[in-house]
Each structure stands twice: as C-alpha cells, then as structure tokens.
Write an enzyme that holds these catalytic residues in place. Structure first.
Site, PDB file in Angstrom:
ATOM      1  N   GLU A  56      42.810 -20.497  16.171  1.00  0.00           N
ATOM      2  CA  GLU A  56      43.908 -19.575  14.905  1.00  0.00           C
ATOM      3  C   GLU A  56      45.036 -20.097  13.916  1.00  0.00           C
ATOM      4  OE1 GLU A  56      44.121 -16.425  14.466  1.00  0.00           O
ATOM      5  OE2 GLU A  56      43.397 -15.235  16.277  1.00  0.00           O
ATOM      6  N   SER A  99      65.436  16.047  68.977  1.00  0.00           N
ATOM      7  CA  SER A  99      66.005  15.611  69.792  1.00  0.00           C
ATOM      8  C   SER A  99      65.969  13.813  70.019  1.00  0.00           C
ATOM      9  CB  SER A  99      65.698  15.216  71.439  1.00  0.00           C
ATOM     10  OG  SER A  99      64.980  17.086  71.867  1.00  0.00           O
TER      11      SER A  99
END
Length: 681
Positions: A83, A343
């Site tokens: 680029e 329980s």
C-alpha cells in the site's frame, strides 16, 4: 547592475517561497482533527484473556480493539510494501506515488494505481470521506499532513488497523481475522495476511464468503507483489496461492451469555470485562447442558455452576441450555433464580449438630412417626426405618431424623448459619419453621454452591466471585468446625454413585423439592465444588423428576470434564473422634430429642469452672476445670474429644492449647452432662 538585479530577484523569490511555506505550514497546523478514538466492541474475556463474548458497536459493526504489537509483523510488512512502501519516510503525502498515478491516468485514460498513502487512507477512514472528488482528495492531503505532525507512524498505523473495512459489518484487522479465520491476528499464514491486505481496497467486491474468485485473484496479486518486494520467496508465494480462501464466516464467540450480560449490567462503562470463567470448561459444560436435556421435553431447563472452593473463583456458569426466548425461557439465568432446595440443606444441619455436641455420625437416632405440634412430616417414600445411625440417616436423606436435629438446634439458628454462608434465603411468611430443613424456603443455585463450598473448605465460608479484578471476600467466623465438616464429607463421599458413574470418593448430595419442581445435585472434592439444578423455569412440576435420577449423573459428568482425576478430600483434623457407637460417651450414643437435652435433674453435674461464656488465659497450655454436683467418675471432653476419662476428682487439669473457642463437656456416671462454651486466650 545585472548581477544586483539577479540577486534581488533571488532574494525576493526566497522570501516569497518562505512566506508560502509559512502560510502552508500554518494552513496544515490549523487543521482540525476529527475524533481519533472510535467506539469499539465491548469484550468479555475469560480468566486467561480468551474472548468469551463480544458485542457490536452502536451501528451494528464488529470493531474489536487491537494494538500494533498484537498483529503479525509479517502482515504489517506486507501491508506497507503493497500500500505505501515509503510510509516510514514520507510526511503524509508521497509525491512520487501521486505523480506516477497522475501520469498513468493521463496517458492511459483511466486510473491504473492509486497515489494515496496509508496516512491518507486513515484520513479518509476518520472522516468517512470520498476518494474520487478533488475537494475530498485535498481534504485528505491536508488531514494526512496534520496527522503526521501530531502522531507517530505507529499511532497512524494503529488507526488503520482498527478502522480499515473488511466487508459487511467488519471493521479492523482483529474483527476480520476473527470472522474469516476464527482467530486473532497475532499469527497469520502468508495467504491469510495477503487476503487481509487485499480486502480493504474493495471490501464488498472481494468478500471471500460471497465472492470467492475475486478474493482469490486479489490475494494472488498481493502475493506476486511480495515476491518483488523480497518479503516472500517464489515457493512461499506459490504455496500461499494454493491455500483455499475462507468460504464462510466464523461466528464470534458467544460463551457464558448470562454472565456476560451480567458483567455489562454491573459495569456498563467498562469496555473490557475479565471474568474468572475458564473458556474451555465453559464451552464443554454448555454442550453438556444441551445433551442432558435431550428427550426431556421442550420446557425442561438446566443450570450448572462450577467453582474452585479454595479460592472462591467461579470457573463455569451455565444459566440455561440456550440463550434464547424459547419454551425453556432460555434468557432466564437459573443460577440466580429462587428455588426450593429440597433435601440439600441436610448436610449443613447434621454438621451443626456435630458441632453442638448433639450427635456424632455413629449416634443412634429413631426414624419413627413423630408429630412436632401440628407438623407431621413424612419421609419421601412414606416408609420408616426405625433406629439407625446418624451416618446412615443422612445417606438415606431421611426427613424425620433431620427434623429432630433442626428442632434441637432451632430453625432460627439454621437461618443464621445460611446467612453467615453468604446466602440470601427467602422464607414464605418471613418466619422460619421446621419445614425449612426440608426445603421450605427459596434459595439460588449460586447460594447452594456457595454453601457447599464452605462445607468443602473446612467449614470456612467465602463469597464466590466471578470478576477477575475482585479480591476474595471472607465472611468472618467459620460456618461449622473443620471436624464437623470432615464428618459431613466422609458421610457424603460414602454415597453410591449413579449408574455408570465412576466409583470415586466424590462427596455429593441430591435433592428434590415438593411437587417434583426442582432436581438438585451438589458435590465437591478437595478443590472444586459443583452445583446442578434441573426443572422448569416457570416453576411448574416435572412428574417423576428426582435429583438422584436427573441431576446426579450430570454432576458426575461435570467433574469428569473438570479434570481426569478427583482431588482427594482433606484428611480428618486431629480432634476428630472416630470411634464406634459403643465407644461414644453415653449422651452421644443415642439422640433423645430436644427435651432430653435441655431438661436437667437437680443433682445433675454442671461446669463450675470456667463459667459458660468466659475468657480464660492458658499460658502454659493447661486449663483447670471443675465440676459441681453429679456422681463420679467424670469424663471431660473438649470439642467432642475426650481429655480426661473416669476421674473421681472434681477438679482436673486439661492439656488444651489456645487461642480459640472451646466447647467443654463433662459427663457423670449416670451419663448426665453439662456444657460450657469458653474462649481461650
């Protein structure tokens, strides 16, 4: 004369050039920069920094924050070479590249190559500007020059890495590599890096998930350029060209959705949330949750919680089988929903009874029909076992024995212990009765897992934590003593595992709430504690649902995913009394109920010294004790352990080291006893 004119013209030219340069510099310096920071996706990370879940930004884009040092250096080299090869040296505008691009456009009648630098591309991305119009190009040039004067090259490059478009709603290199390769950009193959270089030029046209051929052609062009730039060899480029481009996107991680949403609600301003969750374990248990519900109907839900009880850190939290609005009410986090524990409170009650000197695992207790005023409880199966040991009563999860112990302790004391464990129980009507022992209250799976973490951690409670940045929170004095906690673990680890489960020493307890609305299983080894709940989120009954059948197999499956082998339970503390029933002191051989404990004959023994509730200094490690009344011989116990047996003296010397609390007991020849709780300094 001519020489003077020439010198004057030269001087004026230099002056005008300097003035133009100064005006140009002032024009650049006066550039108003746009906001350099953009909203990035909120991220939820696991304990090791692994991404659990990310959220899109306000406009629906994925924009995951990334720093330059977290990106593959080879990709950076390829990006600059393709680029903007003079990126490190130009001042924002590459005049040579612009002249080349202009010449090519004039001579060929179309744009052959662009002249934009990476800095100019950043300028365009910051303002979302056009590249084709002269006004837009001029603005990019001015902004690029200004950026170069105010930012470093690495800062400009970081802006590009976070803003570049990669197709669809993907912005930034990290969002792109996550979507296309399922990983962060720290390590990329040459083929992956080349594709990432090519995409931002035409992100929609080259999207590999939609336009595979265009993406492959663009990638090949980048790879060919890298050969000329001496970044790749011919063989490396050819190998990269043969690598297929990704034909579909990878979904972004969406683990621990309930906990992630909780993190956002808890700290809405944070952009990064790091949890104590382990991503690998979390993923395995979310899959297990889905598997466990197969064939269970469309309304059955599940919740799983795993914690390290030595640190208090939550390692996995599954709030439902799927985070969606379905018949299971998947958006509801069932780890935090109030449910009846059935329980599962019984181990705590037995541990408290051991601590108070009411019972021992070898104590005999009656499981016979008993009325407690208007309350007449029954066992779950409607049967009674007669006289049996406390150990067996807990393993069989019988209701009558635990109600008798709760009556002796007092329901208020049980509720106080639950709150000391960091729980927030809710009792219908606000006043606890004996029914709380059988699940007559509301608790959460997180509450229950925290309670069992205390039982596993020698009776020491601590708040379970789920944020990595929070410190462990201690909850004060112990819930029960290490001795009582060991007895509870020893009893629970003797339970028969579910069918096809490993025959290991996992201490666990199951529970089923009234009407089969909730199925529970909670268990622990020497390091981890796990809670499993199954039922319907709307609270409707599930006929035939039992904790032992539904939740217990899942509990053992969870432990198999935590680690290959269980961590051994702690050894018994030195003060633990491990004897048969016949060797117990007479009051501990058989539990006689509340009245037998508190009705005291006139000539019964009492502790004359030290008085109940007193503080005593024990300098040399010996404690003087005295007994009043009663019939010799006498037996003295401290915290349930015999220290003096069958002595006819009313004064004894016990070798007890401090500091700490001690429960003294004296028993006479008729088995009558007296107690005094003291503090040794």
């Amino acid at each position: 004369m001519i020489r003077r004119h020439a010198l004057l013209i030269l001087a004026l030219s230099l002056l005008f050039a300097a003035m133009a340069r100064d005006r140009f510099d002032a024009w650049v310096d006066a550039t108003e920069l746009p906001h350099l920071t953009a909203q990035t996706s909120i991220e939820v990370l696991d304990r090791n920094g692994v991404l659990l879940r990310a959220f899109t930004v306000a406009d629906g884009r994925w924009r995951l924050k990334v720093t330059l040092d977290a990106v593959d250096p080879d990709y950076i080299d390829m990006l600059i070479a393709y680029e903007d090869k003079r990126f490190r040296t130009h001042a924002g505008v590459d005049m040579m590249a612009m002249l080349r691009a202009s010449y090519q456009a004039l001579t060929r009648g179309k744009i052959i190559s662009g002249g934009s630098t990476l800095t100019m591309q950043v300028a365009r991305l910051l303002e979302d500007g056009s590249t084709g119009k002269w006004a837009g190009k001029l603005r990019q040039i001015r902004l690029a020059l200004a950026l170069e004067r105010r930012l470093s090259k690495d800062e400009i490059l970081s802006l590009y890495l976070n803003r570049a478009p990669f197709g669809g709603n993907l912005e930034g290199i990290r969002a792109a590599t996550r979507a296309y390769f399922g990983k962060d950009p720290r390590r990329l193959t040459p083929a992956q890096a080349a594709l990432m270089v090519a995409l931002p030029q035409s992100p929609e046209v080259r999207r590999p998930d939609r336009h595979t051929d265009a993406a492959q052609t663009a990638r090949a062009r980048v790879l060919a350029r890298m050969i000329g730039a001496d970044i790749l060899t011919v063989d490396a480029a050819d190998g990269a060209k043969s690598e297929p481009v990704p034909a579909r996107k990878h979904p972004f991680p969406a683990l621990a959705p309930h906990m992630s949403q909780r993190a956002l609600t808890d700290a809405p301003l944070n952009s990064i949330h790091q949890l104590t969750i382990d991503a690998t374990l979390q993923g395995q248990l979310e899959t297990l949750a889905k598997t466990a519900l197969r064939g269970r109907g469309e309304q059955m839900s599940i919740a799983i919680l795993v914690a390290d009880h030595t640190t208090g850190e939550i390692l996995a939290s599954v709030g439902s089988a799927a985070y969606r609005a379905d018949n299971r009410l998947g958006f509801v986090d069932m780890t935090r929903a109030l449910r009846s524990p059935g329980s599962t409170l019984k181990p705590l009650i037995y541990g408290m009874a051991f601590d108070q000197g009411f019972a021992h695992p070898e104590t005999l207790i009656d499981d016979t029909p008993t009325a407690f005023g208007a309350y007449v409880p029954q066992n779950f199966d409607g049967k009674f076992r007669g006289t049996l040991r406390i150990r067996r009563a807990l393993q069989l999860s019988l209701n009558l024995p635990v109600i008798k112990l709760t009556e002796a302790l007092g329901p208020a004391k049980l509720m106080s212990s639950l709150r000391r464990a960091g729980m927030e129980p809710v009792v219908p009507g606000g006043k606890p009765g004996l029914a709380v022992a059988l699940g007559g209250l509301g608790v959460t799976l997180t509450d229950m897992t925290q309670l069992y973490a205390a039982l596993a951690n020698q009776g020491k409670p601590q708040v379970l934590r789920w944020r990595k940045d929070t410190n462990p929170a201690q909850l004060g004095r112990g819930l029960i003593s290490p001795m009582a906690a060991w007895h509870v673990a020893d009893i629970l680890s003797g339970l028969t595992p579910p069918p096809n489960a490993p025959r290991n020493r996992l201490a666990y307890k199951t529970g089923t709430s009234y009407g089969h609305r909730d199925a529970w299983a909670l268990g622990y080894d020497g390091q981890h504690v796990v809670g499993v709940w199954m039922g319907r989120a709307d609270g409707t009954p599930v006929p035939g649902a039992f904790g032992g059948d539904l939740a217990a197999p899942v509990l053992f499956e969870v432990f198999s995913r935590i680690k290959p082998e269980l961590t051994p339970l702690r050894p018994p503390p030195p003060e633990t009394l491990m004897v048969s029933n016949a060797q117990l002191p007479l009051p501990l051989q058989r539990f006689r109920g509340r009245n037998a404990l508190f009705e005291r004959p006139k000539d019964a023994p009492s502790v004359a010294f030290p008085p109940d509730g007193s503080s005593v200094e024990v300098g040399d490690g010996f404690l003087v004790v005295k007994v009043r009344d009663g019939i010799a011989p006498f037996t003295w116990l401290a915290n349930g352990k015999p220290f003096e047996v069958a002595t006819y003296d009313r004064q004894s010397l016990l070798e007890i080291a401090g500091p700490g609390f001690v429960l003294l007991s004296v028993i006479d020849a008729k088995g009558r006893s007296a107690r005094a709780r003291i503090s040794l300094d």
